[in-house]
Write an enzyme that holds these catalytic residues in place. Structure first.
Site, PDB file in Angstrom:
ATOM      1  N   GLY A   1       2.811  -1.191   4.269  1.00  0.00           N
ATOM      2  CA  GLY A   1       2.863   0.220   3.913  1.00  0.00           C
ATOM      3  C   GLY A   1       4.295   0.692   3.749  1.00  0.00           C
ATOM      4  O   GLY A   1       4.941   0.461   2.719  1.00  0.00           O
ATOM      5  N   GLY A   2       4.819   1.342   4.782  1.00  0.00           N
ATOM      6  CA  GLY A   2       6.125   1.992   4.704  1.00  0.00           C
ATOM      7  C   GLY A   2       7.246   1.140   4.135  1.00  0.00           C
ATOM      8  O   GLY A   2       8.018   1.608   3.282  1.00  0.00           O
TER       9      GLY A   2
ATOM     10  N   HIS B   1      -9.711   0.679   4.722  1.00  0.00           N
ATOM     11  CA  HIS B   1      -8.439   0.929   5.419  1.00  0.00           C
ATOM     12  C   HIS B   1      -8.711   1.872   6.597  1.00  0.00           C
ATOM     13  O   HIS B   1      -9.529   2.794   6.498  1.00  0.00           O
ATOM     14  CB  HIS B   1      -7.435   1.546   4.453  1.00  0.00           C
ATOM     15  CG  HIS B   1      -6.036   1.556   4.999  1.00  0.00           C
ATOM     16  ND1 HIS B   1      -5.624   2.484   5.931  1.00  0.00           N
ATOM     17  CD2 HIS B   1      -4.974   0.741   4.779  1.00  0.00           C
ATOM     18  CE1 HIS B   1      -4.355   2.242   6.245  1.00  0.00           C
ATOM     19  NE2 HIS B   1      -3.945   1.192   5.566  1.00  0.00           N
TER      20      HIS B   1
ATOM     21  N   GLY C   1       1.992   2.040  10.734  1.00  0.00           N
ATOM     22  CA  GLY C   1       2.887   3.188  10.617  1.00  0.00           C
ATOM     23  C   GLY C   1       3.575   3.581  11.905  1.00  0.00           C
ATOM     24  O   GLY C   1       4.138   4.670  12.006  1.00  0.00           O
TER      25      GLY C   1
ATOM     26  N   GLU D   1      -7.171   4.310   7.689  1.00  0.00           N
ATOM     27  CA  GLU D   1      -6.984   5.741   7.399  1.00  0.00           C
ATOM     28  C   GLU D   1      -8.215   6.316   6.703  1.00  0.00           C
ATOM     29  O   GLU D   1      -8.543   7.492   6.876  1.00  0.00           O
ATOM     30  CB  GLU D   1      -5.699   5.938   6.581  1.00  0.00           C
ATOM     31  CG  GLU D   1      -4.467   5.754   7.468  1.00  0.00           C
ATOM     32  CD  GLU D   1      -3.226   5.272   6.752  1.00  0.00           C
ATOM     33  OE1 GLU D   1      -3.153   5.355   5.515  1.00  0.00           O
ATOM     34  OE2 GLU D   1      -2.310   4.780   7.448  1.00  0.00           O
TER      35      GLU D   1
ATOM     36  N   ASN E   1       0.865  -1.181   0.000  1.00  0.00           N
ATOM     37  CA  ASN E   1       0.000   0.000   0.000  1.00  0.00           C
ATOM     38  C   ASN E   1       0.904   1.233   0.000  1.00  0.00           C
ATOM     39  O   ASN E   1       1.516   1.556   1.011  1.00  0.00           O
ATOM     40  CB  ASN E   1      -0.889  -0.014   1.254  1.00  0.00           C
ATOM     41  CG  ASN E   1      -1.743   1.236   1.366  1.00  0.00           C
ATOM     42  OD1 ASN E   1      -1.857   2.001   0.410  1.00  0.00           O
ATOM     43  ND2 ASN E   1      -2.343   1.443   2.520  1.00  0.00           N
ATOM     44  N   TRP E   2       0.958   1.893  -1.151  1.00  0.00           N
ATOM     45  CA  TRP E   2       1.852   3.062  -1.259  1.00  0.00           C
ATOM     46  C   TRP E   2       1.276   4.300  -0.585  1.00  0.00           C
ATOM     47  O   TRP E   2       1.948   5.316  -0.475  1.00  0.00           O
ATOM     48  CB  TRP E   2       2.124   3.377  -2.732  1.00  0.00           C
ATOM     49  CG  TRP E   2       2.991   2.383  -3.446  1.00  0.00           C
ATOM     50  CD1 TRP E   2       3.515   1.228  -2.942  1.00  0.00           C
ATOM     51  CD2 TRP E   2       3.446   2.458  -4.808  1.00  0.00           C
ATOM     52  NE1 TRP E   2       4.251   0.570  -3.898  1.00  0.00           N
ATOM     53  CE2 TRP E   2       4.223   1.313  -5.059  1.00  0.00           C
ATOM     54  CE3 TRP E   2       3.254   3.376  -5.842  1.00  0.00           C
ATOM     55  CZ2 TRP E   2       4.825   1.061  -6.295  1.00  0.00           C
ATOM     56  CZ3 TRP E   2       3.850   3.134  -7.080  1.00  0.00           C
ATOM     57  CH2 TRP E   2       4.627   1.993  -7.288  1.00  0.00           C
ATOM     58  N   LYS E   3       0.016   4.230  -0.185  1.00  0.00           N
ATOM     59  CA  LYS E   3      -0.672   5.396   0.391  1.00  0.00           C
ATOM     60  C   LYS E   3      -0.485   6.619  -0.532  1.00  0.00           C
ATOM     61  O   LYS E   3      -0.441   6.458  -1.746  1.00  0.00           O
ATOM     62  CB  LYS E   3      -0.176   5.667   1.813  1.00  0.00           C
ATOM     63  CG  LYS E   3      -0.179   4.411   2.682  1.00  0.00           C
ATOM     64  CD  LYS E   3      -0.041   4.709   4.134  1.00  0.00           C
ATOM     65  CE  LYS E   3       0.140   3.395   4.884  1.00  0.00           C
ATOM     66  NZ  LYS E   3      -0.163   3.503   6.287  1.00  0.00           N
TER      67      LYS E   3
ATOM     68  N   GLU F   1      -5.605  -5.403  10.418  1.00  0.00           N
ATOM     69  CA  GLU F   1      -4.672  -4.298  10.580  1.00  0.00           C
ATOM     70  C   GLU F   1      -5.003  -3.512  11.849  1.00  0.00           C
ATOM     71  O   GLU F   1      -5.830  -2.571  11.803  1.00  0.00           O
ATOM     72  CB  GLU F   1      -4.754  -3.355   9.385  1.00  0.00           C
ATOM     73  CG  GLU F   1      -4.351  -3.990   8.071  1.00  0.00           C
ATOM     74  CD  GLU F   1      -3.729  -2.967   7.131  1.00  0.00           C
ATOM     75  OE1 GLU F   1      -2.643  -3.235   6.625  1.00  0.00           O
ATOM     76  OE2 GLU F   1      -4.312  -1.879   6.944  1.00  0.00           O
TER      77      GLU F   1
ATOM     78  N   SER G   1       3.085  -2.272  10.346  1.00  0.00           N
ATOM     79  CA  SER G   1       4.534  -2.215  10.585  1.00  0.00           C
ATOM     80  C   SER G   1       5.250  -3.520  10.235  1.00  0.00           C
ATOM     81  O   SER G   1       6.200  -3.915  10.908  1.00  0.00           O
ATOM     82  CB  SER G   1       4.823  -1.798  12.028  1.00  0.00           C
ATOM     83  OG  SER G   1       4.360  -0.480  12.252  1.00  0.00           O
TER      84      SER G   1
HETATM   85  C1  PEP Z   1      -0.954  -0.085   5.737  1.00  0.00           C
HETATM   86  O1  PEP Z   1      -0.887   0.988   5.174  1.00  0.00           O
HETATM   87  O2  PEP Z   1      -1.920  -0.826   5.510  1.00  0.00           O
HETATM   88  C2  PEP Z   1       0.107  -0.473   6.659  1.00  0.00           C
HETATM   89  C3  PEP Z   1       0.020  -1.626   7.255  1.00  0.00           C
HETATM   90  O3  PEP Z   1       1.135   0.421   6.830  1.00  0.00           O
HETATM   91  P1  PEP Z   1       2.545   0.143   7.585  1.00  0.00           P
HETATM   92  O4  PEP Z   1       3.089  -1.160   7.044  1.00  0.00           O
HETATM   93  O5  PEP Z   1       3.389   1.316   7.259  1.00  0.00           O
HETATM   94  O6  PEP Z   1       2.237   0.002   9.054  1.00  0.00           O
END
Ligand code: PEP
Length: 258
Positions: free
Chosen positions: A234-235, A97, A175, A99, A13-15, A169, A213
């Site tokens: 994500g990151g 999600h 994050g 967010e 997930n590049w957000k 999640e 994470s």
């Molecule tokens: C996500 O955006 O779904 C996510 C899990 O982000 P991260 O891996 O950065 O926690």
């Protein structure tokens, strides 16, 4: 219907990150990973260029949207319909999600309508569920996730429920650099499978990912669990080589689907 097998999936997930330059560098790192489906979720603006870049290198990597609207078309300025994602070569959609639930105030009911829209457009939805820290500390993690799931399963046929991919999640792990422990993930994944099985009135091989994470190190332990079918990252997935390391960890976990 015949039971679907559990899938192994590593998704990025590049957000709200990415550029045409980034896409060019990223695709250069991608390689097929046996038995593992790779999916990239760029911002909607970069979906079409990413599909083209992947086609150009014949990468067997799917692309999806980070969100879709619940309506097929209409006066919804700034929104993107699931059919438009499919039109551009997208095959997947993240729905619900945390967010989106937080910053766009998406309710369980709206998330359910979006999952229906994604299926209707022929997209594979990844339904995100997860509790906040306060909800976990209050002992409500399983109840919150069950509520989020049930709202969606109530809107779906048994066949669609069996095809759903769920990502657990926990909001407090996204994050933050603090992944949930394997024990927490296993407890929640089992709870998720119970809700899904109850919804179709029988056991089936639900595909359940973990997100929060995930990185190259903790992926190895997470993927060692037979209850974890992959990850939404994500990151750590903003760099192609890191995404590939995590995807290979899924393969190296040597887990037979089933
Ligand atoms: C996500 O955006 O779904 C996510 C899990 O982000 P991260 O891996 O950065 O926690």
């Amino acid at each position: 219907m015949t039971d679907t097998a559990r899938r192994q999936i590593v998704a990025a997930n590049w957000k709200m990150h990415g550029s045409l330059d980034m896409i060019q560098g990223y695709v250069g790192h991608l390689q097929p990973v046996e038995g593992v489906e790779l999916v990239l979720f760029p911002p909607a603006t970069h979906l079409a260029p990413l599909v083209s870049a992947l086609d150009a290198v014949e990468a067997r990597v799917a692309v999806g949207a980070q969100d879709v609207h619940d309506k097929e078309a209409g006066a919804y300025t700034g929104e993107v319909a699931a059919t438009m994602v499919a039109d551009l070569g997208g095959r997947w959609a993240i729905v619900g999600h945390s967010e989106r639930r937080r910053y766009a105030a998406e309710s369980d009911e709206l998330v359910a309508a979006k999952v229906v829209a994604a299926f209707r457009a022929g997209l594979q939805p990844v339904l995100c569920v997860g509790e906040t820290l306060e909800e976990r500390q209050a002992g409500d993690a399983e109840a919150v996730v069950a509520r989020q799931l049930s709202c969606v399963t109530n809107a779906l046929s048994a066949e669609a429920i069996r095809r759903l991919v769920v990502a657990y999640e926990p909001v407090w792990a996204i994050g933050t650099g603090h992944s949930a422990t394997l024990a927490q993930v296993e407890t929640m994944h089992s709870a998720i499978r119970r809700v899904l099985n109850d919804a179709v009135d029988g056991e089936f091989a639900a595909t359940v990912l973990y997100g929060g994470s995930v990185n190259e190190k903790n992926a190895i332990e997470l993927f060692s669990s037979s209850l974890v079918d992959g990850a939404l990252v994500g990151g750590a997935a903003l760099a192609g080589e890191r995404f590939m390391t995590i995807a290979r960890a899924m393969h190296e976990a040597g887990r037979a689907a089933g």
